[in-house]
Design a protein around this motif. Structure first.
Motif, PDB file in Angstrom:
ATOM      1  N   TYR A  16       0.864  -1.001   0.129  1.00 17.52           N
ATOM      2  CA  TYR A  16       0.113   0.012   0.201  1.00 17.52           C
ATOM      3  C   TYR A  16       0.866   1.116  -0.075  1.00 17.52           C
ATOM      4  O   TYR A  16       0.645   2.430  -0.801  1.00 17.52           O
ATOM      5  CB  TYR A  16      -0.909  -0.029   1.189  1.00 17.52           C
TER       6      TYR A  16
ATOM      7  N   HIS B 225       2.437   1.600  -3.644  1.00 17.34           N
ATOM      8  CA  HIS B 225       1.359   1.896  -4.759  1.00 17.34           C
ATOM      9  C   HIS B 225       0.309   2.916  -4.445  1.00 17.34           C
ATOM     10  O   HIS B 225      -0.208   3.281  -5.428  1.00 17.34           O
ATOM     11  CB  HIS B 225       0.826   0.464  -5.081  1.00 17.34           C
ATOM     12  N   CYS B 226      -0.345   3.083  -3.111  1.00 23.09           N
ATOM     13  CA  CYS B 226      -1.346   3.587  -2.906  1.00 23.09           C
ATOM     14  C   CYS B 226      -1.378   4.981  -2.096  1.00 23.09           C
ATOM     15  O   CYS B 226      -1.948   5.782  -2.274  1.00 23.09           O
ATOM     16  CB  CYS B 226      -2.473   2.720  -2.343  1.00 23.09           C
TER      17      CYS B 226
ATOM     18  N   HIS C 222      -4.036   8.018  -1.693  1.00 22.15           N
ATOM     19  CA  HIS C 222      -4.908   7.838  -0.786  1.00 22.15           C
ATOM     20  C   HIS C 222      -4.503   8.083   0.738  1.00 22.15           C
ATOM     21  O   HIS C 222      -5.120   7.695   1.837  1.00 22.15           O
ATOM     22  CB  HIS C 222      -5.311   6.435  -0.867  1.00 22.15           C
TER      23      HIS C 222
ATOM     24  N   ILE D   3      -8.023  -3.301  -8.131  1.00 23.42           N
ATOM     25  CA  ILE D   3      -6.335  -2.900  -8.250  1.00 23.42           C
ATOM     26  C   ILE D   3      -6.031  -3.495  -9.742  1.00 23.42           C
ATOM     27  O   ILE D   3      -5.173  -2.724 -10.328  1.00 23.42           O
ATOM     28  CB  ILE D   3      -5.961  -4.089  -7.345  1.00 23.42           C
TER      29      ILE D   3
ATOM     30  N   ARG E 225      -4.663   5.495   5.010  1.00 20.49           N
ATOM     31  CA  ARG E 225      -5.966   5.345   4.090  1.00 20.49           C
ATOM     32  C   ARG E 225      -6.961   6.271   4.284  1.00 20.49           C
ATOM     33  O   ARG E 225      -8.023   6.159   4.174  1.00 20.49           O
ATOM     34  CB  ARG E 225      -6.362   3.831   4.335  1.00 20.49           C
TER      35      ARG E 225
ATOM     36  N   MET F 279      -7.872   6.294 -11.576  1.00 20.17           N
ATOM     37  CA  MET F 279      -6.972   5.515 -10.850  1.00 20.17           C
ATOM     38  C   MET F 279      -6.230   4.639 -11.813  1.00 20.17           C
ATOM     39  O   MET F 279      -7.033   3.768 -12.523  1.00 20.17           O
ATOM     40  CB  MET F 279      -7.745   4.770  -9.455  1.00 20.17           C
TER      41      MET F 279
END
Length: 357
Positions: A45, A48-49, A53, A83, A57, A90
């Motif tokens: 996470y 990549h995220c 975000h 994903i 989170r 996204m």
């Protein structure tokens, strides 16, 4: 004497083998945690995220939604599909290994204890014993789960309406109607359902009603722009501007992309989309070092990467220093008009657009 020496050599060899086997056995007991280590969902996470975000989170509003509690809205398979395939702004991650995707999915679907403790004190009975406590818990939960659409103060956001002006909220004294909408969602308006606990629902209702009361107490009792405020222009003059000076007709059609636009958007929301359509699709042409040109809808762009979705919906990206790219952004035509609009132009154009039902 020779027999003694041979015996000693055999002893040393046996001792060495025993020590070696003992070390191997010891390491064998100590190292499975590394040999059989699973991919770390939190690390995946972060890699990549988190850039979009948030590290916890929590989301980066208004552009990127929070992912806390996403396990209540989507199944594991739906998260995996998202994903793999991406959605909207996204990008897709088709090259992640199955184990990493599984670990990332489990991490995304897991509860966040620190935020859930802040947002809700759900237990065997009601623990929100004071209105201010419920309001504080509701504010935290609302910002995690609702603010992306409805704004941090419930006064409207990127895609959700102003709840402080909602007739349902204003007339719902006991919170039953608000709770029903939250639990069931409104699929026709793309609002998901939320499986909140009793305490969580109480906190959400308390916060929304507090924001509605706060807005109503503002001086003059005016909390925004009414639809009637934007109905002062001349329809025929607006139509002439649309087809003439404004050059709107070169990209738009009242019977094509704008058909029924006044039924989908009203008032200030319609005028905002007229002045600056935030979801307008930009197109990009990427020229590879070989000279090959690839075109598609712009999906991602920063100082390092340019990404697009081709005609088949496949996401592709390149390092910007390895390719050349040109972007055709229709929204630029709207921006160019900012310095040219007169007040009458905007009022008249708005009056015309409101007839396209």
């Amino acid at each position: 004497m020779k027999a003694v020496i041979r015996a000693m050599k055999r002893f040393r060899l046996v001792a060495f083998l025993a020590a070696t086997l003992g070390l191997v056995a010891y390491l064998g007991r100590q190292t499975p945690i590394y040999a059989a280590a699973e991919p770390d969902g939190a690390q995946s996470y972060a890699k990549h995220c988190a850039i979009c975000h948030g590290e916890q989170r929590e989301g980066i509003l208004p552009a990127f939604p929070p992912l806390l509690g996403i396990g209540r809205q989507m199944t594991d398979q739906q998260i995996i599909d998202l994903i793999r395939s991406g959605k909207g702004r996204m990008p897709a991650f088709p090259k992640l290994g199955s184990d990493e995707v599984t670990a990332l999915t489990h991490y995304l679907a897991s509860a966040d204890m620190s935020s859930s403790a802040t947002a809700s004190k759900a237990g065997s009975g009601s623990t929100l014993t004071h209105p201010s406590e419920a309001n504080d818990a509701g504010r935290a939960l609302f910002q995690q789960r609702c603010a992306f659409c409805h704004g941090r103060d419930a006064a409207g956001g990127e895609s959700g309406p102003d709840l402080t002006r909602s007739k349902l909220v204003i007339t719902d004294d006991d919170g039953d109607r608000i709770s029903e909408v939250v639990r069931n969602g409104r699929p026709e308006k793309k609002m998901p359902s939320f499986n909140f606990s009793a305490d969580e629902m109480l906190s959400i209702v308390t916060f929304v009603k507090a924001q509605e009361a706060k807005a109503a107490a503002q001086k003059g009792n005016r909390r925004g722009v009414d639809v009637s405020d934007l109905q002062t222009g001349n329809v025929e003059a607006g139509k002439q501007y649309f087809n003439g000076t404004g050059a709107c007709a070169t990209c738009h059609s009242p019977t094509g992309d704008l058909a029924g636009v006044a039924s989908r958007y009203q008032g200030l929301q319609l005028e905002e989309r007229m002045l600056y359509p935030r979801d307008a699709k930009s197109h990009v042409t990427v020229t590879l070092p070989s000279g090959q040109k690839i075109t598609g809808t712009l999906a991602y762009l920063d100082e390092f990467t340019v990404g697009l979705r081709d005609s088949n919906g496949v996401y592709r990206s390149w390092a910007v220093n390895n390719v050349k790219h040109t972007i055709d952004a229709p929204v630029h035509a709207h921006v160019d008009l900012f310095s040219k609009y007169t007040d009458d132009d905007i009022h008249n154009l708005m009056a015309y657009l409101q007839t396209l039902r």
